[in-house]
Design a protein around this motif. Structure first.
Motif, PDB file in Angstrom:
ATOM      1  N   ASN A   1       0.851  -1.184   0.000  1.00 25.25           N
ATOM      2  CA  ASN A   1       0.000   0.000   0.000  1.00 25.25           C
ATOM      3  C   ASN A   1       0.890   1.238   0.000  1.00 25.25           C
ATOM      4  N   GLU A   2       0.411   2.331  -0.544  1.00 24.96           N
ATOM      5  CA  GLU A   2       1.228   3.544  -0.615  1.00 24.96           C
ATOM      6  C   GLU A   2       1.552   4.127   0.758  1.00 24.96           C
ATOM      7  N   SER A   3       0.835   3.697   1.794  1.00 21.98           N
ATOM      8  CA  SER A   3       1.084   4.206   3.145  1.00 21.98           C
ATOM      9  C   SER A   3       2.257   3.516   3.827  1.00 21.98           C
ATOM     10  N   ALA A   4       2.778   2.444   3.243  1.00 26.78           N
ATOM     11  CA  ALA A   4       3.875   1.697   3.857  1.00 26.78           C
ATOM     12  C   ALA A   4       5.196   2.451   3.722  1.00 26.78           C
ATOM     13  N   VAL A   5       6.148   2.093   4.584  1.00 26.02           N
ATOM     14  CA  VAL A   5       7.530   2.560   4.462  1.00 26.02           C
ATOM     15  C   VAL A   5       8.407   1.318   4.468  1.00 26.02           C
ATOM     16  N   LEU A   6       9.173   1.125   3.401  1.00 29.00           N
ATOM     17  CA  LEU A   6      10.003  -0.074   3.274  1.00 29.00           C
ATOM     18  C   LEU A   6      11.444   0.230   3.661  1.00 29.00           C
ATOM     19  N   GLU A   7      12.092  -0.735   4.300  1.00 28.17           N
ATOM     20  CA  GLU A   7      13.476  -0.577   4.737  1.00 28.17           C
ATOM     21  C   GLU A   7      14.256  -1.844   4.401  1.00 28.17           C
ATOM     22  N   ASN A   8      15.285  -1.684   3.587  1.00 29.08           N
ATOM     23  CA  ASN A   8      16.182  -2.776   3.193  1.00 29.08           C
ATOM     24  C   ASN A   8      15.460  -3.872   2.418  1.00 29.08           C
ATOM     25  N   VAL A   9      14.431  -3.482   1.685  1.00 32.22           N
ATOM     26  CA  VAL A   9      13.717  -4.364   0.768  1.00 32.22           C
ATOM     27  C   VAL A   9      14.310  -4.178  -0.626  1.00 32.22           C
ATOM     28  N   SER A  10      14.364  -5.242  -1.395  1.00 36.49           N
ATOM     29  CA  SER A  10      14.884  -5.154  -2.762  1.00 36.49           C
ATOM     30  C   SER A  10      13.876  -4.426  -3.652  1.00 36.49           C
ATOM     31  N   VAL A  11      14.220  -3.229  -4.078  1.00 36.39           N
ATOM     32  CA  VAL A  11      13.365  -2.423  -4.954  1.00 36.39           C
ATOM     33  C   VAL A  11      14.202  -1.951  -6.133  1.00 36.39           C
ATOM     34  N   ALA A  12      13.786  -2.308  -7.345  1.00 36.17           N
ATOM     35  CA  ALA A  12      14.516  -1.917  -8.548  1.00 36.17           C
ATOM     36  C   ALA A  12      14.353  -0.430  -8.806  1.00 36.17           C
ATOM     37  N   ALA A  13      15.191   0.102  -9.695  1.00 34.38           N
ATOM     38  CA  ALA A  13      15.160   1.536 -10.005  1.00 34.38           C
ATOM     39  C   ALA A  13      13.800   1.966 -10.543  1.00 34.38           C
ATOM     40  N   ASP A  14      13.087   1.028 -11.215  1.00 29.93           N
ATOM     41  CA  ASP A  14      11.770   1.378 -11.752  1.00 29.93           C
ATOM     42  C   ASP A  14      10.651   1.216 -10.727  1.00 29.93           C
ATOM     43  N   GLY A  15      11.013   0.853  -9.487  1.00 34.07           N
ATOM     44  CA  GLY A  15      10.032   0.739  -8.414  1.00 34.07           C
ATOM     45  C   GLY A  15       9.486  -0.646  -8.173  1.00 34.07           C
ATOM     46  N   THR A  16       9.964  -1.646  -8.947  1.00 35.54           N
ATOM     47  CA  THR A  16       9.482  -3.011  -8.767  1.00 35.54           C
ATOM     48  C   THR A  16      10.005  -3.594  -7.448  1.00 35.54           C
ATOM     49  N   VAL A  17       9.112  -4.140  -6.645  1.00 36.37           N
ATOM     50  CA  VAL A  17       9.458  -4.690  -5.336  1.00 36.37           C
ATOM     51  C   VAL A  17       9.599  -6.205  -5.433  1.00 36.37           C
ATOM     52  N   ASP A  18      10.666  -6.730  -4.846  1.00 40.75           N
ATOM     53  CA  ASP A  18      10.880  -8.174  -4.803  1.00 40.75           C
ATOM     54  C   ASP A  18      11.103  -8.584  -3.354  1.00 40.75           C
ATOM     55  N   PHE A  19      10.048  -9.081  -2.708  1.00 44.62           N
ATOM     56  CA  PHE A  19      10.146  -9.467  -1.309  1.00 44.62           C
ATOM     57  C   PHE A  19      10.942 -10.762  -1.104  1.00 44.62           C
ATOM     58  N   ASP A  20      11.215 -11.473  -2.183  1.00 39.70           N
ATOM     59  CA  ASP A  20      11.951 -12.734  -2.069  1.00 39.70           C
ATOM     60  C   ASP A  20      13.459 -12.553  -2.189  1.00 39.70           C
ATOM     61  N   ASP A  21      13.907 -11.385  -2.567  1.00 34.90           N
ATOM     62  CA  ASP A  21      15.329 -11.138  -2.812  1.00 34.90           C
ATOM     63  C   ASP A  21      15.991 -10.520  -1.575  1.00 34.90           C
TER      64      ASP A  21
ATOM     65  N   ASN B   1      16.873  -9.205   7.023  1.00 32.22           N
ATOM     66  CA  ASN B   1      16.021  -8.493   7.977  1.00 32.22           C
ATOM     67  C   ASN B   1      15.277  -7.343   7.296  1.00 32.22           C
ATOM     68  N   ALA B   2      14.860  -7.567   6.054  1.00 32.10           N
ATOM     69  CA  ALA B   2      14.091  -6.548   5.342  1.00 32.10           C
ATOM     70  C   ALA B   2      12.792  -6.282   6.102  1.00 32.10           C
ATOM     71  N   ARG B   3      12.382  -5.023   6.130  1.00 33.19           N
ATOM     72  CA  ARG B   3      11.250  -4.624   6.965  1.00 33.19           C
ATOM     73  C   ARG B   3      10.293  -3.692   6.216  1.00 33.19           C
ATOM     74  N   ALA B   4       9.086  -3.590   6.752  1.00 29.15           N
ATOM     75  CA  ALA B   4       8.127  -2.591   6.297  1.00 29.15           C
ATOM     76  C   ALA B   4       7.333  -2.105   7.490  1.00 29.15           C
ATOM     77  N   VAL B   5       7.131  -0.808   7.555  1.00 27.85           N
ATOM     78  CA  VAL B   5       6.165  -0.249   8.493  1.00 27.85           C
ATOM     79  C   VAL B   5       4.844  -0.196   7.752  1.00 27.85           C
ATOM     80  N   ILE B   6       3.847  -0.892   8.280  1.00 32.17           N
ATOM     81  CA  ILE B   6       2.524  -0.904   7.661  1.00 32.17           C
ATOM     82  C   ILE B   6       1.513  -0.308   8.631  1.00 32.17           C
ATOM     83  N   GLN B   7       0.415   0.157   8.089  1.00 32.10           N
ATOM     84  CA  GLN B   7      -0.594   0.833   8.895  1.00 32.10           C
ATOM     85  C   GLN B   7      -1.681  -0.127   9.362  1.00 32.10           C
TER      86      GLN B   7
END
Length: 504
Positions: A282-302, A308-314
């Protein structure tokens, strides 16, 4: 004449509302803007950041209750005060409230360099706003102050100084550590636990079952706390908290974080954890140390930036999240373990529950020591943030659950047995938890284990999980484990002897 060491107080800091060099309580949008140079924007519009430090620096953390402080330690606090007070620094200050219950709620104030607004942004989304009030707790986080992390805590004064780490978890836990200390001062106990309310049919009406789940970060605490147990309305399950609570003498379990959750994201998928996945994307999240490509693609498996990849979710992105964060009363406590010599679940008396609390058996995760992932570990109360005597914590835990008449259990979410082990899957765990909540599990004392175990659980074949049938020379293995556990418990000087002697 020997100089007297000055013990800092929250009054030593400038008033952020009047200090010209302090930006006080900016909006979330402004906090995001301050770290725009560090952001990669995901394809769903949320900010993502990469930190230099990707887990807590536990070995570099000390507090004045459990550690002997000298001039060097107090200099750490003075450095923080001096930095905040220096008008040449661009200081950011954000206030939030931890908890809602009047017995333990506290105003938290975070100071840090403005360019690290990303830390304040993530932290601010976890708690609820508090403006124009005097702080109970103050943390100064200066990521660039030292080459190596140095975290010092004055629990009585409510002050924490974090030097050399830019990990958001240091800010988060600095306040939750003191929240739990405050709970102990109020006659209760701070718990590293998730809280949940299960609503079930009962005769002509409904009844609520209050549950707590104790486990180290990354062991399934958030998953189990947020799981709906596949109940159909009007029955259901609501998550109140997923990380830190305060068990009060009244039986109320006070929550701490009213805004969001700080979840692990490695391996997060829509099929297995749809609610958490939806909130993390969701756009309200804040991601930390998650694999995100330059085009914004998120890969939670990488695990590009560690495991210890994290997200603050609401919270309001989770259908399973309750509007309230305080559990009116607790009925059941579950200790999460992955010890193969343990059954899928065992029911504990109050002294055995204190044993389980003190053992805090789990496996190391990336949230603790990334170099030891998967190794078996023990952490009292599965809580790395205890301030004060750990033995006293165990004694108080037993007293509270005895007086409150709380049922306690240890659940194994790993596998049963060392020879031809049998995995305990999600379906089995959910069936067990639902059965315990409904009171439909049948129990019997197991002489070999020295524990009360289920003989019937609706929906699963519990006979598949007899521990002794999956461990060669079980009697020897179990005897060695019990002796080792007893020796471990004996190291806690203030722990009651009968708790030590009740090791199972």
């Amino acid at each position: 004449m020997e100089e007297t060491i000055h013990w800092p107080t929250t009054a030593d800091f400038p008033d952020p509302a009047t200090a010209d060099h302090v930006t006080y309580n900016p909006t979330l949008a402004e906090l995001r803007e301050y770290s725009a140079h560090l952001e990669t924007t995901t394809d769903y519009g949320a900010p993502s950041y990469v930190s230099d430090y990707r887990s807590r620096s536990a070995a570099q953390t000390a507090n004045s209750v459990d550690d002997s402080f000298d001039d060097d330690d107090f200099e750490v606090f003075q450095r923080g005060i001096d930095w905040v007070s220096d008008p040449s620094n661009d200081v950011l200050c954000v206030d939030r409230v931890v908890g809602r219950h009047e017995d333990v709620s506290a105003v938290c104030r975070l100071y840090l360099p403005k360019e690290y607004g990303r830390i304040a942004l993530a932290w601010a989304k976890l708690l609820e706003p508090a403006e124009g009030t005097t702080p109970d707790f103050v943390t100064v986080q200066l990521p660039d102050a030292t080459d190596e992390p140095c975290i010092r805590v004055l629990p009585e004064a409510g002050i924490t100084t974090v030097l050399g780490s830019d990990y958001t978890g240091e800010a988060k836990k600095s306040f939750l550590r003191l929240f739990m200390f405050r709970a102990k001062q109020a006659g209760g106990l701070g718990l590293h636990a998730g809280s949940k309310r299960v609503t079930l049919e009962a005769g002509d009406g409904y009844r609520d079952v209050g549950q707590l789940y104790l486990g180290l970060s990354g062991t399934g605490k958030s998953t189990l706390t947020s799981h709906g147990l596949w109940l159909d309305g009007p029955e259901g399950a609501e998550m109140l908290q997923d990380d830190v609570c305060a068990l009060l003498p009244s039986g109320t379990v006070a929550g701490s974080e009213g805004g969001g959750l700080y979840i692990k994201t490695l391996g997060l998928g829509a099929a297995e954890q749809p609610e958490l996945y939806g909130a993390a994307t969701n756009e309200s999240a804040v991601l930390e140390n998650v694999s995100v490509a330059a085009d914004g693609t998120v890969d939670f498996d990488d695990p590009a930036y560690g495991r210890n990849a994290r997200a603050v979710i609401q919270r309001d992105c989770l259908a399973s999240s309750a509007a309230d964060i305080d559990l009116e009363s607790v009925d059941q406590v579950f200790f999460i373990t992955r010890n193969p010599l343990m059954p899928p679940i065992a029911k504990l008396d109050e002294t055995q529950a204190a044993v389980a609390f003190m053992l805090g058996e789990s496996v190391e995760t990336s949230a603790g020591d990334p170099s030891r992932i998967g190794e078996p570990i023990r952490v009292v109360g599965t809580n790395p943030f205890i301030v004060g005597s750990q033995g006293d914590e165990g004694n108080r835990f037993r007293t509270l659950i005895d007086e409150l008449d709380v049922d306690c259990f240890v659940i194994n979410t790993g596998s049963v047995g060392t020879d031809d082990p049998v995995d305990v899957g999600v379906e089995e765990t959910v069936a067990i938890l639902e059965g315990v909540a409904r009171g439909t599990v049948e129990w019997a004392y197991d002489e070999e284990l020295g524990l009360t175990v289920p003989t019937h659980v609706p929906g699963i074949d519990i006979d598949r999980y007899v521990v002794a049938e999956h461990v060669e020379n079980f009697a020897d293995a179990h005897s060695a484990l019990r002796d080792e556990r007893k020796a471990y418990l004996a190291q806690f000087e203030r722990l009651d002897d009968d708790i030590v002697n009740s090791a199972y």
